[in-house]
Design an enzyme around this catalytic site. Structure first.
Site, short mmCIF file in Angstrom:
data_model
loop_
_atom_site.label_atom_id
_atom_site.label_comp_id
_atom_site.label_asym_id
_atom_site.label_seq_id
_atom_site.Cartn_x
_atom_site.Cartn_y
_atom_site.Cartn_z
N ARG A 230 45.68 99.33 0.58
CA ARG A 230 44.36 99.78 1.03
C ARG A 230 44.12 99.24 2.44
O ARG A 230 44.58 98.14 2.77
CB ARG A 230 43.25 99.28 0.10
CG ARG A 230 43.13 100.05 -1.21
CD ARG A 230 42.62 101.47 -1.00
NE ARG A 230 42.45 102.21 -2.24
CZ ARG A 230 43.33 103.07 -2.74
NH1 ARG A 230 44.49 103.29 -2.11
NH2 ARG A 230 43.07 103.74 -3.85
N HIS A 278 47.29 108.78 4.24
CA HIS A 278 47.14 108.41 2.82
C HIS A 278 47.97 109.36 1.95
O HIS A 278 47.44 110.03 1.06
CB HIS A 278 45.67 108.41 2.40
CG HIS A 278 45.41 107.58 1.18
ND1 HIS A 278 44.29 106.81 1.02
CD2 HIS A 278 46.14 107.39 0.04
CE1 HIS A 278 44.34 106.21 -0.16
NE2 HIS A 278 45.46 106.55 -0.77
P1 NDP Z 1 48.61 97.19 -10.38
O1 NDP Z 1 47.25 96.80 -10.83
O2 NDP Z 1 49.61 97.63 -11.38
O3 NDP Z 1 49.27 96.01 -9.55
C1 NDP Z 1 48.56 95.26 -8.62
C2 NDP Z 1 49.44 94.11 -8.16
O4 NDP Z 1 48.73 93.36 -7.17
C3 NDP Z 1 49.77 93.14 -9.30
O5 NDP Z 1 51.07 92.66 -9.17
C4 NDP Z 1 48.75 92.03 -9.08
O6 NDP Z 1 49.17 90.77 -9.56
C5 NDP Z 1 48.71 92.00 -7.58
N1 NDP Z 1 47.48 91.35 -7.12
C6 NDP Z 1 46.20 91.75 -7.30
N2 NDP Z 1 45.35 90.84 -6.76
C7 NDP Z 1 46.13 89.87 -6.24
C8 NDP Z 1 45.84 88.66 -5.57
N3 NDP Z 1 44.58 88.27 -5.33
N4 NDP Z 1 46.87 87.89 -5.18
C9 NDP Z 1 48.15 88.27 -5.44
N5 NDP Z 1 48.49 89.39 -6.08
C10 NDP Z 1 47.48 90.19 -6.47
O7 NDP Z 1 48.39 98.34 -9.27
P2 NDP Z 1 49.41 99.48 -8.80
O8 NDP Z 1 50.70 98.85 -8.49
O9 NDP Z 1 49.36 100.63 -9.72
O10 NDP Z 1 48.67 99.96 -7.45
C11 NDP Z 1 48.43 99.05 -6.40
C12 NDP Z 1 47.54 99.69 -5.36
O11 NDP Z 1 48.25 100.68 -4.61
C13 NDP Z 1 46.33 100.46 -5.89
O12 NDP Z 1 45.29 99.59 -6.26
C14 NDP Z 1 45.97 101.31 -4.70
O13 NDP Z 1 45.07 100.60 -3.87
C15 NDP Z 1 47.28 101.49 -3.96
N6 NDP Z 1 47.74 102.88 -4.00
C16 NDP Z 1 47.97 103.53 -2.82
C17 NDP Z 1 48.42 104.83 -2.82
C18 NDP Z 1 48.73 105.54 -1.55
O14 NDP Z 1 48.99 106.73 -1.57
N7 NDP Z 1 48.73 104.86 -0.41
C19 NDP Z 1 48.63 105.56 -4.08
C20 NDP Z 1 48.42 104.76 -5.26
C21 NDP Z 1 47.97 103.48 -5.22
P3 NDP Z 1 49.36 90.52 -11.15
O15 NDP Z 1 50.59 91.35 -11.52
O16 NDP Z 1 49.62 89.07 -11.24
O17 NDP Z 1 48.12 90.98 -11.81
#
Ligand code: NDP
Length: 315
Positions: A230, A278
C-alpha cells in the site's frame, strides 16, 4: 429456504461476477439465492454480502441478518474504515489463488528486471555494446516485507530461483530456503541485507511510513525498492530524497497514497521511478468465486469461516 447472497460490486463488474459466482455455486452444489445490488430484496433477509468497499452497498445497518461480509479485496483498510461495519459479523478478506499468482508474477518480474539491470544493458541508438556479465541470482540478496498469503509465495518463488532471500513478518515463520525474520531486529537485518526489497505488507497503524528515512538509511547503498503493498507504507518525501542522493537507486511502485496517482506527482516523472497503476494482483473472478462458494458452504454447515479479519490488528 436457500440463503440469500447479495453481490455489491461496481456496475461494470456485475456481469462477470454474476456469471463466475453462479458457476461456482453450481460447481460446489450450493443452493443459494443470488441477488444483485439494485434488485429488490429485503436487506434483513441477506445472509452473505459479497462486496467491494467501492460498490453500491455502503450502509450495512439495514442488513441485520448477515452471517458474513465477504470482501472481494485482499486489503481491508477501506472495509474497516466503514463506520456502519457490524461489530459482530465476521469480515473475511479475499485470499484468491489467482491473485497470489498475479502478485508472484509481478514481483518476480520486477525483481529479475532490476537484478539483471536490463535497462542498462539495452543496445541503444548510440551504437554501444554493453557486454558485461550480470550476477547470478545466488549472488543477489533480496528481501520480502510481509510473509502472508502473497508475500510467502513470493519469497518461496524467489528462493526457488536461487536468490538469497530474507523475509520479514510480525510473527515468526518457516519457509524453505528463506531466512525468516520478525520483530524490530528482524526488520533492520532485512533492510540492511536487501539489495532488492519487495514490499507486500498490509496498511495498518503499525506499518504506515515503515519505509522512511531511517529505513532507507539502513538499506545497502544503491538498493532497489518495490512496493506492491500500500502507498502509505512509504514516506514519499523520504523516498524521493533517498533516490536523489543515490542511496536508493531505483523504485518500482504499484500503490500510492492517492490513487490514481496525481498527474503532477513527482513519482510520475522521476527518472528512476517506475510507476504502475495498482495492477500487481487483481482478484480473478473464476478462482475467487470458488473461494466465496467454499466460504458459504463452510458457514452453512457450521464450520469456521476462513481469512476472518482481526479488526484490532487491522488485517
Ligand atoms: P496477509 O494478511 O496474508 O499477510 C500480511 C503479512 O504482513 C503477514 O505476514 C503479516 O505478519 C505481515 N505484517 C502485518 N503487519 C505487520 C507488522 N506490523 N510487522 C511485520 N509484519 C507485519 O495479507 P496478503 O499477503 O494477502 O496481502 C498483503 C497486502 O497486499 C494486502 O493487505 C494489500 O494491501 C496488498 N495487496 C496489493 C495488491 C496490488 O495489486 N498491489 C493486490 C492484493 C493485495 P504475520 O504473518 O505475522 O501476521
Amino acid at each position: 429456504m436457500p440463503p440469500v447472497v447479495k453481490l455489491s460490486v461496481d456496475a461494470d463488474e456485475v456481469p462477470v461476477w454474476r456469471a463466475a459466482l453462479a458457476r461456482a455455486f453450481a460447481e460446489a452444489g450450493l443452493a443459494v439465492e443470488l441477488r444483485l445490488a439494485g434488485e429488490t430484496v429485503a436487506p434483513e433477509t441477506v445472509s452473505y454480502l459479497v462486496y467491494v468497499p467501492s460498490g453500491p452497498v455502503r450502509d450495512f445497518r439495514p442488513y441485520t441478518g448477515l452471517k458474513a461480509l465477504l470482501s472481494l479485496w485482499a486489503g481491508v483498510e477501506k472495509a474497516l474504515a466503514n463506520p456502519t461495519l457490524p461489530a459482530d459479523t465476521p469480515l473475511c478478506r479475499m485470499v484468491d489463488p489467482g491473485m497470489t499468482r498475479g502478485m508472484v508474477e509481478y514481483l518476480v518480474a520486477e525483481t529479475l528486471r532490476h537484478h539483471l539491470d536490463l535497462d542498462a544493458r539495452r543496445c541503444g541508438p548510440d551504437g554501444g555494446w554493453p557486454q558485461t556479465a550480470p550476477p547470478l541470482a545466488g549472488e543477489r540478496r533480496v528481501g520480502v516485507l510481509g510473509l502472508g498469503e502473497l508475500g510467502a509465495e513470493v519469497a518461496r518463488t524467489l528462493a526457488g530461483l536461487g536468490f538469497v532471500v530474507r523475509g520479514w513478518s510480525r510473527t515468526p515463520k518457516r519457509i524453505e530456503g528463506v531466512r525468516c525474520l520478525a520483530g524490530a531486529a528482524g526488520l533492520d537485518e532485512t533492510l540492511s541485507q536487501s539489495e532488492i526489497l519487495a514490499c507486500v505488507l498490509p496498511r495498518t497503524p503499525a506499518t504506515e511510513n515503515l519505509l522512511d528515512a531511517r529505513a532507507f538509511g539502513l538499506t545497502p547503498r544503491g538498493a532497489t525498492i518495490i512496493n506492491a503493498g500500500r502507498g502509505e507504507l512509504i514516506d514519499d518525501a523520504a523516498l524521493l530524497a533517498a533516490l536523489d542522493d543515490g542511496r536508493i537507486a531505483r523504485a518500482t511502485l504499484d500503490v500510492f497514497r492517492v490513487e490514481p496517482l496525481p498527474a503532477d506527482h513527482p513519482f510520475r516523472r522521476h527518472p528512476r521511478v517506475f510507476a504502475t497503476a495498482h495492477v500487481a494482483a487483481f482478484t480473478r473472478p473464476r478462482s475467487a468465486a470458488a473461494v466465496i462458494a467454499a466460504q458459504i458452504a463452510r458457514a452453512e454447515v457450521g464450520l469456521e469461516l476462513l481469512h476472518v479479519v482481526d479488526r484490532a490488528r487491522g488485517y
